[in-house]
Design an enzyme around this catalytic site. Structure first.
Site, PDB file in Angstrom:
ATOM      1  N   GLU A   1       0.837  -1.212   0.000  1.00  0.00           N
ATOM      2  CA  GLU A   1       0.000   0.000   0.000  1.00  0.00           C
ATOM      3  C   GLU A   1       0.862   1.249   0.000  1.00  0.00           C
ATOM      4  O   GLU A   1       1.826   1.341   0.763  1.00  0.00           O
ATOM      5  CB  GLU A   1      -0.896  -0.036   1.245  1.00  0.00           C
TER       6      GLU A   1
ATOM      7  N   THR B   1       2.806   2.110  -2.237  1.00  0.00           N
ATOM      8  CA  THR B   1       4.108   1.796  -2.836  1.00  0.00           C
ATOM      9  C   THR B   1       4.098   2.090  -4.338  1.00  0.00           C
ATOM     10  O   THR B   1       5.158   2.179  -4.945  1.00  0.00           O
ATOM     11  CB  THR B   1       4.460   0.304  -2.640  1.00  0.00           C
TER      12      THR B   1
ATOM     13  N   GLY C   1     -17.960   4.759  -2.615  1.00  0.00           N
ATOM     14  CA  GLY C   1     -16.952   5.400  -1.763  1.00  0.00           C
ATOM     15  C   GLY C   1     -16.222   4.426  -0.860  1.00  0.00           C
ATOM     16  O   GLY C   1     -15.669   4.795   0.167  1.00  0.00           O
TER      17      GLY C   1
ATOM     18  N   GLU D   1      -7.290  10.104 -14.794  1.00  0.00           N
ATOM     19  CA  GLU D   1      -7.485  10.408 -13.365  1.00  0.00           C
ATOM     20  C   GLU D   1      -6.514  11.516 -12.926  1.00  0.00           C
ATOM     21  O   GLU D   1      -6.884  12.449 -12.222  1.00  0.00           O
ATOM     22  CB  GLU D   1      -7.251   9.132 -12.550  1.00  0.00           C
TER      23      GLU D   1
ATOM     24  N   ASP E   1      -4.603   0.699  -9.293  1.00  0.00           N
ATOM     25  CA  ASP E   1      -6.035   0.389  -9.404  1.00  0.00           C
ATOM     26  C   ASP E   1      -6.416   0.056 -10.847  1.00  0.00           C
ATOM     27  O   ASP E   1      -7.060  -0.962 -11.122  1.00  0.00           O
ATOM     28  CB  ASP E   1      -6.881   1.576  -8.923  1.00  0.00           C
TER      29      ASP E   1
HETATM   30  C1  GLA Z   1      -5.251   4.634  -4.186  1.00  0.00           C
HETATM   31  C2  GLA Z   1      -4.515   4.987  -5.483  1.00  0.00           C
HETATM   32  C3  GLA Z   1      -3.497   3.887  -5.828  1.00  0.00           C
HETATM   33  C4  GLA Z   1      -2.586   3.565  -4.637  1.00  0.00           C
HETATM   34  C5  GLA Z   1      -3.411   3.356  -3.364  1.00  0.00           C
HETATM   35  C6  GLA Z   1      -2.542   3.222  -2.142  1.00  0.00           C
HETATM   36  O1  GLA Z   1      -6.038   3.505  -4.364  1.00  0.00           O
HETATM   37  O2  GLA Z   1      -5.431   5.142  -6.540  1.00  0.00           O
HETATM   38  O3  GLA Z   1      -2.748   4.283  -6.956  1.00  0.00           O
HETATM   39  O4  GLA Z   1      -1.631   4.574  -4.462  1.00  0.00           O
HETATM   40  O5  GLA Z   1      -4.321   4.419  -3.133  1.00  0.00           O
HETATM   41  O6  GLA Z   1      -1.790   2.063  -2.200  1.00  0.00           O
END
Ligand code: GLA
Length: 389
Positions: free
Chosen positions: A35, A37, A126, A164, A176
């Site tokens: 996370e 990272t 959300g 985004e 994501d």
């Molecule tokens: C969000 C962002 C991702 C990532 C996470 C944290 O989901 O969209 O790119 O940075 O937070 O790991």
């Protein structure tokens, strides 16, 4: 009625005939470990979910765009056009598909015609399970299918992230959109964000399930805090680079980091960078543990990830901490941590089959008592990437 029929019905109701319209799906995602990272050149280990966003799209003869969401019926049909691909708060959720349409144009792929689009998502709103990335990848998939653009699924992820970042001004990493565009049933994706090399790892949780607990906390300042963490890491990296050659925090192992961390001029930035370095190493080890069939070791690394996100990265908050700390008390919980950006959103836990009911009851009760409103729980399945239905 099947979800496919629900969206087709909505399309016919709002836009008349659905002849020629096609139905599509893109998943949501959950990150198992790794996370904060992805914008630090480290590893992530997310998977696509079997829940996500459904869309019906029909190509038009003119340059109009018409949008309708089954989730937001009170917004009615939102109209726009290919001449109006400009971010606007009034455009509400349609800024996500419009951002992707804009991004295709920026990459030299102008849409030759407008379209009518109906969406319906069964990702809790959300929740931090990436409903916006799901809409972005879905839109890209639809544009490729309708207009024949020559792009791979990996390109769809990059275009979604570009939209985004540039159109919706959230400085997110690639995780994501990549997890969604490249999803594979029953597999998580071990992705090195430094060069986008990746590997699918089978998730065989014999006798256990993945349970998501949604905190239902509004993610108010999440985007600005997210961008703040990102700049703290960038600054810490620049300070480290005065002492050691590293392209990103993901290039460093724990020892090298400890040796040179004196170069970072503030305790806060040192903690942020420490999380990024250690979390990346944890992710690599977690995948090794999983490959060796050691789910218990994987779970312990998930727990350590949460502690680091709580104490060093400071992105959890009382809601996520309560969900995780209560989860740790339940026998049969192999690992539990916050997932996604944090500041609200959800937790992911690996829970033995026989403990799932007790987990939901006990964690749910303790959460309600402490926080004052209920959490929602979902036992999820790992699904495939986007498809036409
Ligand atoms: C969000 C962002 C991702 C990532 C996470 C944290 O989901 O969209 O790119 O940075 O937070 O790991």
């Amino acid at each position: 009625m099947s979800i496919k029929n629900v969206v087709l019905d909505a399309f016919e109701k709002e836009f008349g005939d659905s002849v020629g319209a096609k139905v599509y799906f893109a998943p949501g995602r959950v990150n198992l470990i790794g996370e904060h990272t992805d914008y630090n050149g480290g590893h992530v280990f997310p998977c696509a979910l079997s829940i996500g966003t459904y869309g019906v799209a029909g190509r038009r003869d003119d340059r109009k765009l018409r949008f309708y969401s089954v989730n937001f019926p009170h917004l009615g049909v939102i109209e726009s056009s290919l001449e109006d691909l400009v971010p606007d708060p009034k455009a509400d959720w349609t800024n996500y598909p419009k951002g992707v349409m804009w991004a295709f144009g920026q990459k030299g792929m102008e849409m030759p015609a407008g379209l009518d689009l109906v969406l319906y998502g069964n990702i809790p709103n959300g929740s931090g399970l990436s409903s916006s990335a799901s809409v972005e990848v879905l839109t890209g998939f639809i544009l490729r299918d309708l207009f024949g653009f020559d792009v791979t699924n990996q390109d769809l992820a990059l275009i979604g992230q570009f939209a985004e970042n540039q159109y919706n001004k959230v400085n997110c990493g690639i995780m994501d959109q990549f997890a969604i565009a490249m999803g594979k049933k029953d597999h998580a994706i071990f992705l090195d964000t430094a060069d986008l090399s990746y590997e699918y790892a089978p998730i065989k949780l014999e006798g256990a399930k993945i349970v998501i607990a949604c905190s239902n906390k509004k993610r108010g300042l999440a985007d600005s805090k997210y961008n703040e963490r990102r700049s703290e890491c960038e600054e810490a990296l620049a300070e480290l680079q005065t002492q050691v050659a590293a392209k990103s925090l993901g290039d460093l192992d724990e020892e090298t980091f400890e040796k040179y961390s004196f170069a970072i001029g503030s305790d806060i930035r040192r903690k942020r960078a420490k999380h990024a370095v250690y979390e990346n190493r944890r992710t690599v080890r977690a995948v090794e543990a999983l490959k060796a069939g050691d789910v218990a070791a994987f779970g312990k690394l998930m727990n350590a990830s949460h502690v680091s996100l709580r104490d060093d990265y400071e992105v959890t908050g009382v809601e996520l901490d309560t969900l995780v700390e209560e989860a740790w008390k339940v026998e049969g919980v192999i690992g539990s941590r916050m997932t996604g950006a944090g500041f609200g959103g959800c937790t992911v836990s690996i829970v033995k089959d026989e403990a799932v009911d007790e987990f939901i009851a006990k964690v749910g009760e303790a959460y309600l008592a402490k926080i004052g409103y209920a959490a929602d729980f979902y036992v999820v399945e790992i699904g495939d990437g986007p498809c036409a239905l």
